[in-house]
Design a protein around this motif. Structure first.
Motif, short mmCIF file in Angstrom:
data_model
loop_
_atom_site.label_atom_id
_atom_site.label_comp_id
_atom_site.label_asym_id
_atom_site.label_seq_id
_atom_site.Cartn_x
_atom_site.Cartn_y
_atom_site.Cartn_z
N TRP A 54 0.84 -1.15 -0.02
CA TRP A 54 0.11 -0.10 -0.03
C TRP A 54 0.87 1.32 0.17
N LYS A 55 0.47 2.22 -0.78
CA LYS A 55 1.08 3.55 -0.85
C LYS A 55 0.20 4.79 -0.62
N ALA A 56 0.39 5.80 -0.11
CA ALA A 56 -0.31 6.72 0.30
C ALA A 56 -0.83 7.63 -1.21
N PHE A 57 -1.60 8.20 -1.10
CA PHE A 57 -2.30 9.01 -1.99
C PHE A 57 -1.03 10.11 -2.38
N PRO A 58 -0.81 10.36 -3.51
CA PRO A 58 0.38 11.29 -3.69
C PRO A 58 0.07 12.71 -3.45
N THR A 59 0.91 13.79 -2.74
CA THR A 59 0.59 15.05 -2.31
C THR A 59 0.34 15.77 -3.59
N ALA A 60 -0.25 16.88 -3.30
CA ALA A 60 -0.16 17.90 -4.54
C ALA A 60 1.16 18.51 -4.83
N GLU A 61 2.09 18.33 -3.94
CA GLU A 61 3.38 18.87 -4.07
C GLU A 61 3.97 17.93 -5.19
N ARG A 62 3.85 16.51 -4.74
CA ARG A 62 4.54 15.57 -5.66
C ARG A 62 4.02 15.61 -6.99
N LEU A 63 2.52 15.61 -7.21
CA LEU A 63 1.99 15.57 -8.43
C LEU A 63 2.50 16.97 -9.28
N ALA A 64 2.72 18.33 -8.57
CA ALA A 64 3.08 19.52 -9.19
C ALA A 64 4.47 19.22 -9.71
N SER A 65 5.02 18.16 -9.14
CA SER A 65 6.79 18.02 -9.50
C SER A 65 6.80 17.27 -10.78
N VAL A 66 5.72 16.43 -11.23
CA VAL A 66 5.96 15.65 -12.44
C VAL A 66 5.29 16.33 -13.66
N THR A 67 5.31 15.92 -14.85
CA THR A 67 4.76 16.61 -16.02
C THR A 67 3.39 16.08 -16.52
N GLU A 68 2.99 17.06 -17.26
CA GLU A 68 1.56 16.53 -17.67
C GLU A 68 1.50 15.06 -18.38
N PRO A 69 2.38 14.79 -18.98
CA PRO A 69 2.63 13.53 -19.88
C PRO A 69 3.18 12.64 -19.12
N ASP A 70 3.68 12.71 -17.94
CA ASP A 70 3.67 11.40 -16.70
C ASP A 70 2.39 11.41 -16.35
N LEU A 71 1.37 12.24 -16.08
CA LEU A 71 0.19 12.03 -15.57
C LEU A 71 -0.59 11.30 -16.64
N ARG A 72 -0.48 11.62 -17.75
CA ARG A 72 -1.22 11.01 -19.07
C ARG A 72 -0.91 9.52 -18.96
N ASP A 73 0.13 9.14 -18.57
CA ASP A 73 0.61 7.76 -18.53
C ASP A 73 -0.33 6.88 -17.49
N CYS A 74 -0.94 7.60 -16.59
CA CYS A 74 -1.85 6.95 -15.84
C CYS A 74 -3.22 6.88 -16.12
N ARG A 75 -3.32 6.76 -17.51
CA ARG A 75 -4.71 6.44 -18.00
C ARG A 75 -5.83 7.45 -17.82
N MET A 76 -5.35 8.81 -17.51
CA MET A 76 -6.46 9.71 -17.18
C MET A 76 -6.52 10.67 -18.33
N GLY A 77 -5.78 10.66 -19.48
CA GLY A 77 -6.50 11.51 -20.62
C GLY A 77 -6.00 12.64 -20.29
#
Length: 281
Positions: free
Chosen positions: A143-166
């Motif tokens: 189990w992992k914690a839900f990522p913080t806003a700071e963590r998601l802000a530090s990655v790129t939009e393409p990184d997040l797209r790789d999580c199937r969210m389009g």
């Protein structure tokens, strides 16, 4: 301090509550339910009308779990306040016995519902699972914690797209960036009235009236919030306005008056009822 606790349950259906579209990370494992709540791994089991809770680390107190599950809420009082002459809510009360609203972490709820746009629950669960696996901090076992806003802000939009969210990646990244920069104070929203809180949330990218109401209902416990998604719009039209779809202003007036004072509970009961029982054409 103890790693286990037992709570009496009254008018509480844990399985229905955890699978009713409010939260997206609960896993059923051999008749128990597991998740990360307030940074803690938790396992829940119901036996003989008692809730048995287990954590990985000893707890000084369990108020965080009581608050999350809303164990102290008087459900009977809420359901008794539903309109007496509404056969649709009466049917929903029977099929959704013990359904409760949860009070979740605002950031996780906000991020989850940004990802929920035009997605089915199983797809939302997959997106959230990918996010946590890639960017969450380890908590317990697998189990992992839900990522913080700071963590998601530090990655790129393409990184997040790789999580199937389009296309939702654009909005999640922009919102995480604003929150990480303290442009929006999520704890402060809890002190605002319903209208002000809704307006504040809609300043964030990707948050319209429906998502704002989801956040206000499932994270801030605003009883007035009444999320209008596809299921509910269809239910309202067919059940309450079968001859002609009302104009938006009339629909809002009807909702505000008819479902008062517990609009959010009425919405969740109708939502889960029509989603699980069918009956809509």
């Amino acid at each position: 301090m103890s790693r286990t606790a037992v709570f009496p349950l009254r008018d509480y259906n844990l399985a229905t509550t955890l699978t009713s579209g409010q939260a997206f990370r609960w896993r059923e494992v051999d008749g128990t339910w597991e998740n990360i709540i307030a940074g803690r791994w938790i396992r829940l089991r119901v036996k003989d009308k008692m809730l048995h809770a287990q954590t990985a680390k000893p707890q000084k107190d369990w108020q965080w779990l009581t608050d999350y599950l809303q164990l102290e809420v008087n459900l009977k009082k809420i359901l008794t306040a539903f309109p007496k002459d509404d056969p649709h809510l009466a049917a929903a009360k029977k099929t959704c016995r013990g359904l409760r609203l949860l009070k979740q972490d605002p950031w996780e709820t906000l991020a989850g519902f940004i990802c929920s746009s035009n997605k089915q629950i199983v797809q939302i669960q997959q997106i959230i699972g990918e996010l946590c696996e890639r960017y969450g901090e380890p908590v317990h076992a697998n189990w992992k914690a839900f990522p913080t806003a700071e963590r998601l802000a530090s990655v790129t939009e393409p990184d997040l797209r790789d999580c199937r969210m389009g296309y939702r990646a654009k909005y999640l990244h922009a919102t995480a960036t604003m929150i990480a920069a303290n442009q929006i104070d999520l704890p402060a929203i809890a002190r605002l009235n319903y209208e002000s809180a809704k307006a504040e949330l809609q300043c964030l990218p990707g948050i319209g009236p429906k998502v704002a109401d989801c956040i206000l209902l499932f994270a801030y416990a605003h009883p007035q919030a009444f999320p209008l998604d596809t299921w509910i719009m269809k239910a309202l039209h067919q059940l309450y306005f079968p001859r002609r779809a009302p104009k938006p202003k009339r629909l809002q007036t009807f909702i505000k008056k008819h479902f008062a004072p517990y609009h959010g509970y009425a919405q969740q009961y109708l939502f889960h009822h029509v989603r699980t029982q069918g009956g809509l054409s």
